[in-house]
Scaffold this active site. Structure first.
Site, PDB file in Angstrom:
ATOM      1  N   SER A   1      -6.560   3.538  -2.807  1.00 32.06           N
ATOM      2  CA  SER A   1      -7.592   4.137  -3.662  1.00 32.06           C
ATOM      3  C   SER A   1      -8.100   3.199  -4.770  1.00 32.06           C
ATOM      4  CB  SER A   1      -7.100   5.452  -4.267  1.00 32.06           C
ATOM      5  OG  SER A   1      -6.851   6.393  -3.235  1.00 32.06           O
TER       6      SER A   1
ATOM      7  N   GLU B   1       0.842  -1.189   0.000  1.00 33.97           N
ATOM      8  CA  GLU B   1       0.000   0.000   0.000  1.00 33.97           C
ATOM      9  C   GLU B   1       0.883   1.246   0.000  1.00 33.97           C
ATOM     10  OE1 GLU B   1      -4.128  -0.858   1.649  1.00 33.97           O
ATOM     11  OE2 GLU B   1      -2.878  -0.446   3.374  1.00 33.97           O
TER      12      GLU B   1
END
Ligand code: PEP
Length: 251
Positions: free
Chosen positions: A211, A166
């Site tokens: 996202s 991430e």
């Protein structure tokens, strides 16, 4: 062949009513026949969620756990508590925990070890900040985060550990890493594992987080080394998350 996993990180969002609506919508809309699905609610709602997900094949877990067994650790939750409520997964080392609560690589490694000892599945989060990417040290940062855990639990454990890459600059910002950027780091993580055991490296599931949306999921999940996603904001919207799970099925 690695089975895809899509995980919802609800962070500190929800109420009894919202969790009930969202979880019921997941049960209605998500088919778990060819994709694994995990939900990480705020810990207070685990029992409620467990009731809704019982028998559906959708698993759940907590967003954080203490590596200590029990005792004077105000505000913490122990592994035996997590187990008692039927959790299957534990999210470990999310960038918000590292940044906002000062979790170190060493603490993260202890939490992964405790999760494995409890026979649960750790989802280990790693990733670089924007400044680190711009300084060209993405691989170095990710390697340090992964190796800290590898040295604590050993390479064999990575048949069970799930790694979520991430990039911090992509979390909650609306800026998804491009499929190529994400694949590059995923391939690097797999190569790091392969240096110790090629077979384990092939079995380890590597998720992308940052996202992810229904519109970007299919292309991300089609990358060779991306085995699913860890989804924050979009997992709070039932149709979005359902579509992301659907994208994983087709990838
Ligand atoms: C996350 O919190 O792990 C995450 C990836 O959040 P978002 O999808 O909102 O970027």
């Amino acid at each position: 062949m690695r089975r895809k996993l899509v995980a919802a990180n609800w962070k500190m969002n929800g109420s009894k009513a919202e969790i009930s609506a969202l979880a019921n919508a997941f049960v209605q809309g998500i088919e778990v026949a060819s994709v694994d699905v995990a939900v990480f609610p705020p810990a207070l709602y685990v029992e409620q969620l467990a009731g809704i997900l019982a028998g559906t094949g959708i698993e759940f877990g907590v967003q954080n756990v203490s590596a200590a067994e029990k005792g004077a650790f105000t505000g913490e939750i122990s592994m035996s508590m997590v187990k008692e409520f039927g959790c299957h997964y534990v999210l470990v080392g999310h960038s918000e925990r590292r940044e906002l609560f000062g979790e170190t690589d060493a603490q993260v490694a202890e939490k992964v070890a405790a999760t494995l000892e409890a026979d649960l599945v750790p989802v280990l989060c790693v990733g670089e900040t924007l400044a680190q990417r711009e300084a060209g040290v993405t691989e170095q940062v990710v390697a340090e985060q992964v190796v800290a855990v590898l040295e604590r639990v050993g390479i064999e454990s990575f048949t069970r550990v799930v790694v979520a890459y991430e990039p911090v600059w992509a979390i909650g910002t609306g800026k998804t890493a491009s499929p190529e950027q994400a694949q590059e780091v995923h391939a690097y993580i797999r190569s790091l594992l392969a240096q110790r055991d090629a077979n384990v490296a092939q079995q380890c599931r590597l998720l992308y987080g940052g996202s992810v949306k229904a519109s970007s999921a299919a292309e991300l999940f089609a990358q060779e080394d991306i085995d699913g996603g860890l989804v924050g904001g979009a997992s709070l919207i039932a149709d979005e998350f359902t579509a992301i799970c659907q994208a994983a099925k087709g990838a």
